[in-house]
Design an enzyme around this catalytic site. Sequence first.
Site, PDB file in Angstrom:
ATOM      1  N   GLU A  54     -47.319 -79.062   6.077  1.00 34.75           N
ATOM      2  CA  GLU A  54     -47.699 -77.919   6.507  1.00 34.75           C
ATOM      3  C   GLU A  54     -49.126 -77.638   5.284  1.00 34.75           C
ATOM      4  O   GLU A  54     -50.230 -77.357   5.890  1.00 34.75           O
ATOM      5  CB  GLU A  54     -47.104 -76.839   6.464  1.00 34.75           C
ATOM      6  N   LYS A 107     -57.208 -71.141  18.550  1.00 38.41           N
ATOM      7  CA  LYS A 107     -56.127 -70.195  18.205  1.00 38.41           C
ATOM      8  C   LYS A 107     -54.920 -70.532  18.955  1.00 38.41           C
ATOM      9  O   LYS A 107     -53.640 -70.436  18.465  1.00 38.41           O
ATOM     10  CB  LYS A 107     -56.680 -68.785  17.970  1.00 38.41           C
ATOM     11  N   CYS A 111     -52.463 -52.492  14.591  1.00 37.82           N
ATOM     12  CA  CYS A 111     -52.927 -51.494  15.601  1.00 37.82           C
ATOM     13  C   CYS A 111     -54.096 -50.691  14.936  1.00 37.82           C
ATOM     14  O   CYS A 111     -54.141 -50.743  13.837  1.00 37.82           O
ATOM     15  CB  CYS A 111     -52.005 -50.494  16.168  1.00 37.82           C
ATOM     16  N   LYS A 119     -53.093 -77.716   6.557  1.00 43.38           N
ATOM     17  CA  LYS A 119     -53.969 -76.590   6.196  1.00 43.38           C
ATOM     18  C   LYS A 119     -55.533 -76.993   5.699  1.00 43.38           C
ATOM     19  O   LYS A 119     -56.321 -76.738   5.967  1.00 43.38           O
ATOM     20  CB  LYS A 119     -53.479 -75.567   5.212  1.00 43.38           C
ATOM     21  N   ASN A 123     -48.987 -46.373  14.195  1.00 42.89           N
ATOM     22  CA  ASN A 123     -49.271 -47.885  13.785  1.00 42.89           C
ATOM     23  C   ASN A 123     -47.998 -47.844  12.844  1.00 42.89           C
ATOM     24  O   ASN A 123     -47.636 -46.973  12.165  1.00 42.89           O
ATOM     25  CB  ASN A 123     -50.252 -48.276  12.899  1.00 42.89           C
ATOM     26  N   GLY A 124     -47.076 -48.973  13.095  1.00 41.27           N
ATOM     27  CA  GLY A 124     -46.128 -49.167  12.505  1.00 41.27           C
ATOM     28  C   GLY A 124     -44.574 -49.024  13.273  1.00 41.27           C
ATOM     29  O   GLY A 124     -44.893 -49.461  14.553  1.00 41.27           O
ATOM     30  N   ARG A 184     -59.093 -56.132  14.520  1.00 45.25           N
ATOM     31  CA  ARG A 184     -57.860 -56.315  14.098  1.00 45.25           C
ATOM     32  C   ARG A 184     -56.758 -57.047  15.053  1.00 45.25           C
ATOM     33  O   ARG A 184     -55.705 -57.150  14.750  1.00 45.25           O
ATOM     34  CB  ARG A 184     -57.205 -54.990  13.633  1.00 45.25           C
ATOM     35  N   HIS A 201     -42.480 -96.936   1.078  1.00 49.89           N
ATOM     36  CA  HIS A 201     -42.436 -97.537   2.358  1.00 49.89           C
ATOM     37  C   HIS A 201     -43.694 -97.800   2.959  1.00 49.89           C
ATOM     38  O   HIS A 201     -43.786 -98.185   4.274  1.00 49.89           O
ATOM     39  CB  HIS A 201     -41.399 -97.106   3.431  1.00 49.89           C
ATOM     40  N   TRP A 213     -51.360 -53.219  19.253  1.00 49.99           N
ATOM     41  CA  TRP A 213     -50.715 -54.671  19.257  1.00 49.99           C
ATOM     42  C   TRP A 213     -49.346 -54.419  19.265  1.00 49.99           C
ATOM     43  O   TRP A 213     -48.521 -53.727  18.645  1.00 49.99           O
ATOM     44  CB  TRP A 213     -51.024 -55.255  17.818  1.00 49.99           C
ATOM     45  N   GLU A 240     -57.263 -79.094   8.497  1.00 54.82           N
ATOM     46  CA  GLU A 240     -57.814 -78.170   9.459  1.00 54.82           C
ATOM     47  C   GLU A 240     -59.031 -77.429   9.029  1.00 54.82           C
ATOM     48  O   GLU A 240     -60.171 -77.415   9.854  1.00 54.82           O
ATOM     49  CB  GLU A 240     -56.953 -77.217   9.754  1.00 54.82           C
TER      50      GLU A 240
HETATM   51  C1  F6R Z   1     -52.174 -74.369  12.436  1.00 53.75           C
HETATM   52  C2  F6R Z   1     -52.110 -73.887  13.651  1.00 53.75           C
HETATM   53  C3  F6R Z   1     -51.579 -74.731  14.827  1.00 53.75           C
HETATM   54  C4  F6R Z   1     -50.559 -73.757  15.608  1.00 53.75           C
HETATM   55  C5  F6R Z   1     -50.060 -74.450  16.850  1.00 53.75           C
HETATM   56  C6  F6R Z   1     -49.012 -74.017  17.393  1.00 53.75           C
HETATM   57  O1  F6R Z   1     -52.967 -73.794  11.359  1.00 53.75           O
HETATM   58  O2  F6R Z   1     -52.660 -72.781  13.855  1.00 53.75           O
HETATM   59  O3  F6R Z   1     -51.115 -75.877  14.321  1.00 53.75           O
HETATM   60  O4  F6R Z   1     -49.538 -73.728  14.779  1.00 53.75           O
HETATM   61  O5  F6R Z   1     -51.308 -74.909  17.663  1.00 53.75           O
HETATM   62  O6  F6R Z   1     -49.471 -72.536  17.796  1.00 53.75           O
HETATM   63  P1  F6R Z   1     -48.473 -71.618  18.533  1.00 53.75           P
HETATM   64  O7  F6R Z   1     -47.848 -71.144  17.007  1.00 53.75           O
HETATM   65  O8  F6R Z   1     -49.400 -70.342  18.848  1.00 53.75           O
HETATM   66  O9  F6R Z   1     -47.525 -71.878  19.395  1.00 53.75           O
END
Ligand code: F6R
Length: 610
Positions: free
Chosen positions: A483, A605, A2, A487, A100-101, A27, A506, A74, A490
């Site tokens: 993971e 996102k 927030c 990263k 905030n908090g 933010r 394999h 938020w 992506e």
């Molecule tokens: C990777 C990433 C995506 C999300 C995926 C699920 O950095 O951001 O792989 O993890 O699209 O998104 P959520 O968690 O919002 O369901």
Amino acid sequence: MCGIIGYVGKREALPIVLDGLHRLEYRGYDSAGVAIHSGKGIKTARAVGKVAMLVEACDGKNFGGTAGLGHTRWATHGKPAEKNTHPHTDCTKSFYIAHNGIIENHDELRDELRAKGHTFKSETDSEVIAHLLEEEYRIFGSFEQAAQLTLQKIRGTYGLAMVSSYEPKKIIAARMGAPIVLGLGENENFVASDASPLLSHTRTVLYLQDGEMAVVMPDSYFVTTLDNKVVERGSETIEWDADKMQKGGYAHFTLKEIKEGPEVIENTLRGRLITENGLAKLGGLQSIEAKIRAVKRIIIVACGTALHAARVGEYMLEEYAGIPVEVEFSSEFRYRKPMIDVETLVIAISQSGETADTLEAIREAKRKGATTLGIVNVVGSTIARETDVGIYNHAGPEISVLSTKAYISQLAVLALLTVFLGRQRQLSLSMGKRILEELETLPPKIEKIFEQEQKIRKLAKRYAKYRHMLYLGRKYNFATAYEGALKVKEASYIHAEGCGAGEMKHGFIAMIDKAFPTVAIAPSDSVYDKMLSNIQEIKARGGRVLVIASEGDTRAIKLADDTLTIPKTLEMLSPILAIVPLQLFAYYLTLERKLDPDRPRNLAKSVTVE
Ligand code: F6R
């Protein structure tokens, strides 16, 4: 999270506060509000959605006044809704607060205040602050004293700004765990949650420290401790530009969010550990505790990074809670004929709470009679609303498309859930305690990993020339390999492939040569020796190896071409540490390739379509 902006001076407050809220938009927030002292009383406006909606809500209203507060919220307690939007007020509308908090003891304070006749209008933890001010003011007749006594009663974290109708030219601000900065101008002063809304007015600032309270007026201010000792501290001059400021001084949100890791873990754990009894307190599960006790099987549905968190959770839950777990791509779950009954718990993990496939998987699970549980970061999101019960991550808004801080908070939530379910079953008090104690040690351990940042940067320079990479891990860090590779793919567009180390022989090993390096996650755990054998196999084929090893390890370090270390922790929690250097590595690889890690091509996102 927030944002807060407060102004007290000679100019009209509303435009300054609204401009400040615009500058806090980066933010992330879901609603916004203002409270302006007109000189005669306090007028407010609140709106769900963007600051632009708040500007519309203010249009045509004559606020007048030269002091006021604004807040971007938020959601943490209570969904995004006008009634939950700050500033919040008391029964007499004499005090308005922007917070905030998280107030940890809000339940007990609300009960006490209700017993004294107070009525609450929101679902927030924050509203208790306004009612406490009312209560204390009634006794002492002083805004400052009421604020001090209120702050002594609340437990948790706060960055707080308060105004009172009794004092038209005063803002009181306080800090405990959430930042507050004073902006010092000519005949005007400001209060804010970070310096970004201040820069167009002043570069002279004073940062409050935890346990401090500031009384801010147009021509003066003073800072005290909560027990009224005067604090003498000089102001500072800010050199950053506005863009950098929004990112907390970091070049990208990605880096800022990785660096928020320690704070994120603290926030995820806050108020949830009953360490002495080895128990996790998960308020959201209380309503169905008995039903959860009867659960015989768990299915976790998720996508992308959240799916990798699920894979770590699978190992945790099976090992310590003794419940069989299956992890499913949300996108595949609906198209199978999943075997579900009333003793099945279906868990959805989603940062955004809006991912279409995960949402549909949950709907399908509910249709088949499963109990559903959401592990979600965005409060009030669709998955949070549609699941029967939930656990919020409290990771704060994640702006970068790359999920980093949400991932480690998902792992921390899964560890808490493991303790919760485990202690309902066979998990011993001592093991429950051990997990919780170890969880609490993670924030400084993550900080320690950051000490290798320059080394990671140099490694990224070396590895940025490769077109392909292999990521290897086993058991708890099987998912870390996937993971870590995700990263890299992506953001840097380098082809990186996650692989269970046991699967390597394999097929994948055919790819290994000197142009195809490997990142091996090999902490000193129960599969360490097996990881070392895999590393040897790669070395024998001319592959370069970067190892993520435990501090103090010598064998892996001897074998490896390059090494990064992580502090020692419980095996089940090691993925929370192991991913951190890999997130930084991916970030710096991306910079080496002159790409923007915050906004990778082709990605969104929140994936709200199938
Ligand atoms: C990777 C990433 C995506 C999300 C995926 C699920 O950095 O951001 O792989 O993890 O699209 O998104 P959520 O968690 O919002 O369901």
